[in-house]
Design an enzyme around this catalytic site. Sequence first.
Site, short mmCIF file in Angstrom:
data_model
loop_
_atom_site.label_atom_id
_atom_site.label_comp_id
_atom_site.label_asym_id
_atom_site.label_seq_id
_atom_site.Cartn_x
_atom_site.Cartn_y
_atom_site.Cartn_z
N ASP A 11 43.16 67.01 88.05
CA ASP A 11 43.30 66.78 89.48
C ASP A 11 43.98 65.41 89.62
O ASP A 11 44.00 64.62 88.67
CB ASP A 11 41.90 66.78 90.12
CG ASP A 11 41.93 66.38 91.57
OD1 ASP A 11 42.69 67.00 92.33
OD2 ASP A 11 41.20 65.45 91.93
N ASP A 13 44.16 63.01 93.05
CA ASP A 13 43.42 62.05 93.86
C ASP A 13 41.95 62.01 93.47
O ASP A 13 41.26 63.03 93.52
CB ASP A 13 43.57 62.39 95.34
CG ASP A 13 45.00 62.21 95.82
OD1 ASP A 13 45.57 61.15 95.52
OD2 ASP A 13 45.53 63.11 96.47
N THR A 106 46.97 69.69 91.78
CA THR A 106 46.49 68.97 92.96
C THR A 106 46.48 69.84 94.21
O THR A 106 47.27 70.78 94.32
CB THR A 106 47.38 67.73 93.20
OG1 THR A 106 46.97 67.08 94.41
CG2 THR A 106 48.85 68.12 93.33
#
Length: 216
Positions: A11, A13, A106
Amino acid sequence: MKIHAQALLFDNDGTLVSSLESVRRCWTRWAGEYGITAQEFARVELHGRPAAEIAADLLPAGRVPEAVARIEQFEVEDVPGGGVHLLPGTWEFLDALPADRWAVVTSATRRLAEARLGAVGILPKTLVAADDITRGKPDPEPYLLGARALGVDPAACVVFEDAPVGLQAGRAAGMTTVALATTHRADELDADLVVTDLSALSALVTESGVEISVRG
């Protein structure tokens, strides 16, 4: 503890970078522009979800495309002003990996993901973004697409996530999960391994794949 893998799926963030301040700033501005009250906004989960799903929870269907374009504009424009920074251990961990052994998966749009990653000098060879999927996390589709792009069996992949919905997606894809306690408490994260951040881990590339270890 050691984990063996053929490919690593990250991932972005909350895992590789942090953009929490930017996210709060931009979404607060967005909510005000669309007349969404603080109470309405507080009921919606933001982290780890595509903007289209968040907007659909708050607005009539006909307004969603325009609203998604608007929040993307806000967030992309916020990046140069310090809207993103690397989390501990990111550079060292990624630097140990061959480019064809890892991907970023993401919930952000490709435009936003590339802006944030580019701002900190991360240029993944493989990127799966919100534009590429029909169902976002916690559905396994994003991570299954990442495995397919790397040509690796999902069972041989390790997912690195900070969000419960992302960890759920990784498990549903049949992958090993590593949780980073960067945005949630460790006891809120259900994973095969939970660590503080990537600085707690080391990666060793071998003939058979990648060996991930917890630093002593």
